[in-house]
Design an enzyme around this catalytic site. Structure first.
Site, PDB file in Angstrom:
ATOM      1  N   PHE A  17       0.856  -1.185   0.000  1.00 20.14           N
ATOM      2  CA  PHE A  17       0.000   0.000   0.000  1.00 20.14           C
ATOM      3  C   PHE A  17       0.892   1.235   0.000  1.00 20.14           C
ATOM      4  CE2 PHE A  17      -2.658   3.054   2.504  1.00 20.14           C
ATOM      5  CZ  PHE A  17      -3.832   3.008   1.770  1.00 20.14           C
ATOM      6  N   PRO A  77       8.406  10.136   1.623  1.00 21.92           N
ATOM      7  CA  PRO A  77       9.419  10.699   2.530  1.00 21.92           C
ATOM      8  C   PRO A  77       8.936  11.985   3.214  1.00 21.92           C
ATOM      9  CG  PRO A  77      10.466   9.943   0.518  1.00 21.92           C
ATOM     10  CD  PRO A  77       8.976   9.797   0.306  1.00 21.92           C
ATOM     11  N   ILE A 129       6.965   1.352   3.428  1.00 22.96           N
ATOM     12  CA  ILE A 129       5.940   0.522   2.804  1.00 22.96           C
ATOM     13  C   ILE A 129       6.132  -0.940   3.206  1.00 22.96           C
ATOM     14  CG2 ILE A 129       4.824  -0.136   0.637  1.00 22.96           C
ATOM     15  CD1 ILE A 129       4.706   2.928   1.358  1.00 22.96           C
ATOM     16  N   ASP A 187      -9.708   2.614   6.960  1.00 26.17           N
ATOM     17  CA  ASP A 187     -10.810   2.206   7.856  1.00 26.17           C
ATOM     18  C   ASP A 187     -10.742   0.706   8.136  1.00 26.17           C
ATOM     19  OD1 ASP A 187     -11.974   4.657   8.259  1.00 26.17           O
ATOM     20  OD2 ASP A 187     -13.501   4.432   6.710  1.00 26.17           O
ATOM     21  N   GLY A 204      -7.748  -1.147   7.512  1.00 25.74           N
ATOM     22  CA  GLY A 204      -6.401  -1.424   8.031  1.00 25.74           C
ATOM     23  C   GLY A 204      -6.260  -1.109   9.510  1.00 25.74           C
ATOM     24  N   GLN A 218       1.036  -7.478  45.804  1.00 20.59           N
ATOM     25  CA  GLN A 218      -0.078  -6.642  45.333  1.00 20.59           C
ATOM     26  C   GLN A 218       0.326  -5.689  44.216  1.00 20.59           C
ATOM     27  OE1 GLN A 218      -1.211  -5.043  49.146  1.00 20.59           O
ATOM     28  NE2 GLN A 218      -2.951  -6.447  49.313  1.00 20.59           N
ATOM     29  N   GLU A 240      -0.363   3.481  10.060  1.00 22.15           N
ATOM     30  CA  GLU A 240      -1.798   3.532   9.718  1.00 22.15           C
ATOM     31  C   GLU A 240      -2.542   4.640  10.481  1.00 22.15           C
ATOM     32  OE1 GLU A 240      -3.896   0.250   8.434  1.00 22.15           O
ATOM     33  OE2 GLU A 240      -2.164  -1.073   8.252  1.00 22.15           O
ATOM     34  N   GLY A 241      -1.822   5.709  10.715  1.00 23.49           N
ATOM     35  CA  GLY A 241      -2.413   6.872  11.388  1.00 23.49           C
ATOM     36  C   GLY A 241      -1.981   6.912  12.841  1.00 23.49           C
ATOM     37  N   SER A 275      -1.612   8.027  16.842  1.00 27.30           N
ATOM     38  CA  SER A 275      -2.639   8.208  17.883  1.00 27.30           C
ATOM     39  C   SER A 275      -3.223   9.610  17.810  1.00 27.30           C
ATOM     40  CB  SER A 275      -2.040   7.974  19.277  1.00 27.30           C
ATOM     41  OG  SER A 275      -1.819   6.606  19.480  1.00 27.30           O
TER      42      SER A 275
HETATM   43  N1  COS Z   1     -13.762   6.985   3.808  1.00 28.18           N
HETATM   44  C1  COS Z   1     -14.093   7.553   2.605  1.00 28.18           C
HETATM   45  N2  COS Z   1     -13.911   8.872   2.351  1.00 28.18           N
HETATM   46  C2  COS Z   1     -13.408   9.640   3.332  1.00 28.18           C
HETATM   47  C3  COS Z   1     -13.075   9.120   4.591  1.00 28.18           C
HETATM   48  C4  COS Z   1     -13.275   7.734   4.823  1.00 28.18           C
HETATM   49  N3  COS Z   1     -12.961   7.169   5.992  1.00 28.18           N
HETATM   50  N4  COS Z   1     -12.586  10.116   5.358  1.00 28.18           N
HETATM   51  C5  COS Z   1     -12.631  11.226   4.621  1.00 28.18           C
HETATM   52  N5  COS Z   1     -13.134  10.933   3.396  1.00 28.18           N
HETATM   53  C6  COS Z   1     -13.375  11.889   2.302  1.00 28.18           C
HETATM   54  C7  COS Z   1     -14.195  13.061   2.790  1.00 28.18           C
HETATM   55  O1  COS Z   1     -15.570  12.767   2.689  1.00 28.18           O
HETATM   56  C8  COS Z   1     -13.777  14.161   1.839  1.00 28.18           C
HETATM   57  O2  COS Z   1     -14.498  13.999   0.635  1.00 28.18           O
HETATM   58  P1  COS Z   1     -14.820  15.270  -0.340  1.00 28.18           P
HETATM   59  O3  COS Z   1     -13.577  15.547  -1.085  1.00 28.18           O
HETATM   60  O4  COS Z   1     -15.917  14.764  -1.222  1.00 28.18           O
HETATM   61  O5  COS Z   1     -15.234  16.400   0.542  1.00 28.18           O
HETATM   62  C9  COS Z   1     -12.317  13.840   1.569  1.00 28.18           C
HETATM   63  O6  COS Z   1     -12.134  12.449   1.859  1.00 28.18           O
HETATM   64  C10 COS Z   1     -11.377  14.671   2.405  1.00 28.18           C
HETATM   65  O7  COS Z   1     -11.646  14.361   3.752  1.00 28.18           O
HETATM   66  P2  COS Z   1     -11.105  15.237   4.972  1.00 28.18           P
HETATM   67  O8  COS Z   1     -11.490  16.651   4.777  1.00 28.18           O
HETATM   68  O9  COS Z   1     -11.517  14.561   6.207  1.00 28.18           O
HETATM   69  O10 COS Z   1      -9.529  15.113   4.789  1.00 28.18           O
HETATM   70  P3  COS Z   1      -8.363  15.769   5.636  1.00 28.18           P
HETATM   71  O11 COS Z   1      -7.389  16.324   4.696  1.00 28.18           O
HETATM   72  O12 COS Z   1      -8.934  16.638   6.705  1.00 28.18           O
HETATM   73  O13 COS Z   1      -7.633  14.508   6.314  1.00 28.18           O
HETATM   74  C11 COS Z   1      -7.131  12.935   8.024  1.00 28.18           C
HETATM   75  C12 COS Z   1      -8.172  13.806   7.303  1.00 28.18           C
HETATM   76  C13 COS Z   1      -6.128  13.723   8.822  1.00 28.18           C
HETATM   77  C14 COS Z   1      -7.967  12.096   8.928  1.00 28.18           C
HETATM   78  C15 COS Z   1      -6.377  12.062   7.004  1.00 28.18           C
HETATM   79  O14 COS Z   1      -5.507  12.828   6.226  1.00 28.18           O
HETATM   80  C16 COS Z   1      -5.612  10.941   7.646  1.00 28.18           C
HETATM   81  O15 COS Z   1      -6.174   9.919   8.040  1.00 28.18           O
HETATM   82  N6  COS Z   1      -4.273  11.090   7.770  1.00 28.18           N
HETATM   83  C17 COS Z   1      -3.441  10.025   8.278  1.00 28.18           C
HETATM   84  C18 COS Z   1      -2.881   9.241   7.141  1.00 28.18           C
HETATM   85  C19 COS Z   1      -2.376   7.900   7.589  1.00 28.18           C
HETATM   86  O16 COS Z   1      -3.029   7.186   8.320  1.00 28.18           O
HETATM   87  N7  COS Z   1      -1.190   7.561   7.103  1.00 28.18           N
HETATM   88  C20 COS Z   1      -0.654   6.258   7.355  1.00 28.18           C
HETATM   89  C21 COS Z   1      -0.425   5.625   6.023  1.00 28.18           C
HETATM   90  S1  COS Z   1      -0.552   3.907   5.971  1.00 28.18           S
HETATM   91  S2  COS Z   1       0.896   3.216   7.034  1.00 28.18           S
END
Ligand code: COS
Length: 392
Positions: free
Chosen positions: A123, A128, A158, A241, A243, A280, A364-365, A367
């Protein structure tokens, strides 16, 4: 409300438990010490149906629900977080995403290969310079006159990147569109421009394959996109969601392993003429591990039941991921404390649990990202966007 597992879930739990005890536990420590990505063990995990748990049978999966998938992740996570990472990446980040966004042709081509373990997938979201702000992709995709896409950029951290035959690569097609310009490509990796290299200098997950990937004129066919141009960010978020859920479930297993090792050691180790389990203050640490492990599992099952009902589960998933990963870090830390000097040595697995747990509150995001998702959901205020209150 019924907290009991079904007969089928109990059977799968028992199968996964015996498999973990028999096949994973005996080699996990050695594989970690040797920094060895055990491809053969991955094959055995696949043979159990554990790589395609939530994929329908018609595509080679096991056709199980999300709660049962959590049970599998917990058991594998109890044995080895590196192998649980394989399950999370392959099943959640790759398979569930193809299942949700793929065309019928894409599903038929890739899902059977992935569920059987013949192919591994990775994925490619993180770069970087791009972590939490995932929409800010620097990798670029440009469509050629013949319809094919040329992808250039770099990906970082990755999992499975060196072994993957298929990579989900996120790239920007038009920077002026922001997150609405992103696209996700199914990239077959056997081409010269796809250049993974191993990241070895890691605190934990030594038995996991972690890669940095250079993308130099990588080609993706016109029909290789998941969704449409502009869907890329949603594809990534929906993948996470699933992962994050599997990471949370795996962390229940890691917390449980920390607890089980602590109980066994505390009953065996004597000080002041009695087993330390009789003190304890040791019981307090063990009791808190019990509570955190149980609470994490319930949060995972709650998220699983929302997913199984087909409802949006981002909030429940973030709650479970945040709590379970922090619980795994806490429990593995306290497991070392219960073990004392022995826990600080490589002779006992709790040292590995502690190092392996640490990444789970990051990958995966983080905390903090989970806290922002939860905080945004309950307050209606998005900390990453301009304020919406008029007098702010
Ligand atoms: N499922 C489907 N669509 C989603 C969604 C989800 N869970 N969450 C948000 N969206 C959609 C929103 O509906 C929005 O759609 P529109 O463009 O139609 O308005 C769009 O995506 C943008 O959403 P949002 O405004 O929430 O995005 P942000 O830029 O505010 O980002 C966070 C939100 C910070 C939560 C996001 O960038 C994130 O999760 N970052 C962490 C990344 C991560 O986990 N990296 C690890 C990589 S894998 S090791």
């Amino acid at each position: 409300m019924n907290f009991d597992l079904s007969d089928e879930q109990k059977l799968i739990e028992q199968t996964a438990r015996e498999f973990t005890d028999g096949e994973i536990m005996p080699v996990a420590g050695e594989n970690s010490e040797n920094h060895f990505f055990d491809r053969e063990l991955v094959g055995k995990i696949a043979a159990q149906g554990f790589l395609g748990a939530i994929v329908p049978r018609e595509y080679g999966g096991a056709g199980l629900d999300y709660t049962t998938y959590a049970i599998i992740c917990e058991e594998i996570g109890r044995g080895c977080s590196a192998m649980r990472t394989v399950v999370s990446v392959q099943t959640s980040l790759v398979c569930s995403t193809i299942l949700k966004w793929g065309t019928e042709e894409q599903k038929q081509r890739y899902l059977p290969l992935l569920c059987s373990g013949e192919w591994l997938g990775c994925f490619g979201l993180t770069e970087p310079g791009t972590g939490s702000a995932a929409a800010n992709q620097k990798t670029r995709a440009a469509q050629q006159d013949d319809g094919t896409w040329l992808i250039n950029g770099a990906k970082m951290w990755i999992s499975l990147g060196n072994n993957a035959s298929l990579a989900l690569i996120f790239a920007q097609t038009d920077p002026s569109l922001g997150h609405r310009g992103l696209a996700c490509f199914l990239v077959e990796t056997d081409q010269p421009g796809f250049m993974p290299s191993e990241i070895t200098a890691k605190m934990g997950l030594w038995a996991s394959d972690t890669a940095e990937i250079a993308l130099d004129d990588v080609t993706a066919s016109a029909d290789s996109m998941l969704g449409e141009v502009g869907d890329g960010f949603k594809v990534a978020m929906s993948a996470l969601d699933s992962g994050r859920y599997s990471v949370a479930a795996g962390c229940v297993g890691l917390a449980r392993a920390s607890l089980e090792e602590s109980i066994a050691y505390a009953n065996e180790r004597t000080q002041f003429d009695r087993p330390i389990a009789g003190f304890q203050l040791v019981q307090a640490m063990i009791a808190d591990m019990v509570v955190k492990t149980e609470a994490a599992r319930l949060l995972v099952y709650k998220a699983g039941s929302v997913k199984d009902a087909g409802r949006p589960s981002t909030l429940e998933t973030s709650i479970a991921k945040y709590y379970a990963t922090e619980a795994a870090v806490w429990c593995s830390d306290k497991a070392i404390q219960v073990h004392g000097g022995a826990g600080y040595s490589r002779e006992h697995p709790v040292e590995r649990y502690y190092r392996d747990a640490r990444v789970t509150t990051i990958y995966e995001g983080t905390s903090q990202i989970q806290q922002l998702i939860i905080g945004r959901a309950v307050t209606g205020q998005d900390a990453l966007k301009p304020m919406t209150v008029e007098n702010a």
